[in-house]
Scaffold this motif. Sequence first.
Motif, mmCIF file in Angstrom:
data_model
loop_
_atom_site.group_PDB
_atom_site.id
_atom_site.type_symbol
_atom_site.label_atom_id
_atom_site.label_comp_id
_atom_site.label_asym_id
_atom_site.label_seq_id
_atom_site.Cartn_x
_atom_site.Cartn_y
_atom_site.Cartn_z
ATOM 1 N N GLU A 106 0.817 -1.213 0.000
ATOM 2 C CA GLU A 106 0.000 0.000 0.000
ATOM 3 C C GLU A 106 0.851 1.264 0.000
ATOM 4 N N ARG A 107 1.955 1.230 0.742
ATOM 5 C CA ARG A 107 2.835 2.403 0.801
ATOM 6 C C ARG A 107 3.483 2.662 -0.556
ATOM 7 N N VAL A 108 3.973 1.616 -1.183
ATOM 8 C CA VAL A 108 4.592 1.758 -2.514
ATOM 9 C C VAL A 108 3.553 2.238 -3.520
ATOM 10 N N ARG A 109 2.344 1.650 -3.470
ATOM 11 C CA ARG A 109 1.282 2.040 -4.404
ATOM 12 C C ARG A 109 0.900 3.512 -4.238
ATOM 13 N N ARG A 110 0.846 3.972 -2.996
ATOM 14 C CA ARG A 110 0.434 5.345 -2.727
ATOM 15 C C ARG A 110 1.511 6.361 -3.084
ATOM 16 N N ILE A 111 2.792 6.021 -2.892
ATOM 17 C CA ILE A 111 3.860 7.013 -3.045
ATOM 18 C C ILE A 111 4.433 7.061 -4.459
ATOM 19 N N VAL A 112 4.812 5.929 -5.036
ATOM 20 C CA VAL A 112 5.537 5.956 -6.316
ATOM 21 C C VAL A 112 4.791 5.309 -7.474
ATOM 22 N N CYS A 113 3.520 4.959 -7.295
ATOM 23 C CA CYS A 113 2.766 4.338 -8.379
ATOM 24 C C CYS A 113 1.727 5.303 -8.942
ATOM 25 N N LYS A 114 1.296 5.012 -10.143
ATOM 26 C CA LYS A 114 0.266 5.812 -10.788
ATOM 27 C C LYS A 114 -1.073 5.543 -10.113
ATOM 28 N N SER A 115 -1.925 6.558 -10.075
ATOM 29 C CA SER A 115 -3.237 6.415 -9.449
ATOM 30 C C SER A 115 -4.177 5.646 -10.373
ATOM 31 N N GLU A 116 -5.306 5.219 -9.808
ATOM 32 C CA GLU A 116 -6.311 4.497 -10.585
ATOM 33 C C GLU A 116 -6.839 5.358 -11.736
ATOM 34 N N GLU A 117 -7.040 6.647 -11.462
ATOM 35 C CA GLU A 117 -7.560 7.545 -12.487
ATOM 36 C C GLU A 117 -6.574 7.686 -13.646
ATOM 37 N N THR A 118 -5.292 7.780 -13.313
ATOM 38 C CA THR A 118 -4.266 7.894 -14.352
ATOM 39 C C THR A 118 -4.219 6.639 -15.208
ATOM 40 N N LEU A 119 -4.302 5.470 -14.559
ATOM 41 C CA LEU A 119 -4.277 4.214 -15.303
ATOM 42 C C LEU A 119 -5.496 4.091 -16.219
ATOM 43 N N LYS A 120 -6.668 4.513 -15.731
ATOM 44 C CA LYS A 120 -7.867 4.450 -16.573
ATOM 45 C C LYS A 120 -7.756 5.409 -17.748
ATOM 46 N N ALA A 121 -7.203 6.603 -17.498
ATOM 47 C CA ALA A 121 -7.043 7.583 -18.579
ATOM 48 C C ALA A 121 -6.055 7.076 -19.629
ATOM 49 N N GLU A 122 -4.969 6.460 -19.189
ATOM 50 C CA GLU A 122 -3.989 5.919 -20.131
ATOM 51 C C GLU A 122 -4.555 4.731 -20.884
ATOM 52 N N ASP A 123 -5.432 3.969 -20.234
ATOM 53 C CA ASP A 123 -6.044 2.816 -20.871
ATOM 54 C C ASP A 123 -6.986 3.242 -21.989
ATOM 55 N N LYS A 124 -7.622 4.410 -21.819
ATOM 56 C CA LYS A 124 -8.574 4.888 -22.811
ATOM 57 C C LYS A 124 -7.901 5.541 -24.005
ATOM 58 N N LEU A 125 -6.610 5.847 -23.890
ATOM 59 C CA LEU A 125 -5.920 6.428 -25.039
ATOM 60 C C LEU A 125 -5.976 5.442 -26.194
ATOM 61 N N ASP A 126 -6.383 5.934 -27.327
ATOM 62 C CA ASP A 126 -6.606 5.064 -28.464
ATOM 63 C C ASP A 126 -5.304 4.759 -29.187
ATOM 64 N N ASN A 127 -5.123 3.534 -29.543
ATOM 65 C CA ASN A 127 -3.982 3.121 -30.334
ATOM 66 C C ASN A 127 -4.251 3.502 -31.782
ATOM 67 N N PRO A 128 -3.374 4.250 -32.439
ATOM 68 C CA PRO A 128 -3.645 4.663 -33.817
ATOM 69 C C PRO A 128 -3.694 3.503 -34.804
ATOM 70 N N ALA A 129 -3.216 2.329 -34.405
ATOM 71 C CA ALA A 129 -3.271 1.176 -35.297
ATOM 72 C C ALA A 129 -4.656 0.532 -35.307
ATOM 73 N N ASN A 130 -5.495 0.848 -34.323
ATOM 74 C CA ASN A 130 -6.833 0.279 -34.266
ATOM 75 C C ASN A 130 -7.794 1.091 -35.126
ATOM 76 N N PHE A 131 -8.791 0.402 -35.661
ATOM 77 C CA PHE A 131 -9.836 1.097 -36.385
ATOM 78 C C PHE A 131 -11.154 0.386 -36.119
ATOM 79 N N GLY A 132 -12.229 1.148 -36.180
ATOM 80 C CA GLY A 132 -13.562 0.625 -35.909
ATOM 81 C C GLY A 132 -14.462 1.742 -35.428
#
Length: 171
Positions: A106-132
């Motif tokens: 928990e300490r490592v996750r809170r201090i030096v890891c990306k937050s849940e919101e950041t991970l979700k935002a990065e996950d939603k970034l679209d890969n330019p190789a995808n189409f649909g």
Amino acid sequence: MPFMKGPAPIRRTIEYLDRNKLVLKDRVKIFSINYNTKGENHEGARQFVFWHLPQLQFKNPNIQITTFKNLTPSPFIQCYLACIFLENGEEVLMDVDFKSKDEIYERVRRIVCKSEETLKAEDKLDNPANFGSKCQKHCICEVPGQLPCPSLVPLPKSWRGKYKFQKPDEL
């Protein structure tokens, strides 16, 4: 299967390695953990290394992760951060003396890891190789260098199976 041998072989399965939420921030370049193999104040650090370090390495392939055994009287985690303005960068030092593996996690996750919101935002970034329908490009014909859609520009008859595989007298 040789990968299922040894203590806790579940640690080497893809499902277990991918289940982790420890994705380090982009500034972290080196993650170092120091602990001893004996002593009750080092038990949490040993368990953290045993259970969570493979997941950490799996989720962060471009970060150098080091462990130092039997070099320190008290366990600690040290992270070296890259800094744009300073040549030597910064350090984050976490004391994990008498902490359990879950408290360290928990300490490592809170201090030096990306937050849940950041991970979700990065996950939603679209890969330019995808189409649909939910991507930047609806069809592959919108990519430069690809053929136009057959619905807009008909294909040459030699490319169509109807004309290629039928006998001339049937046409």
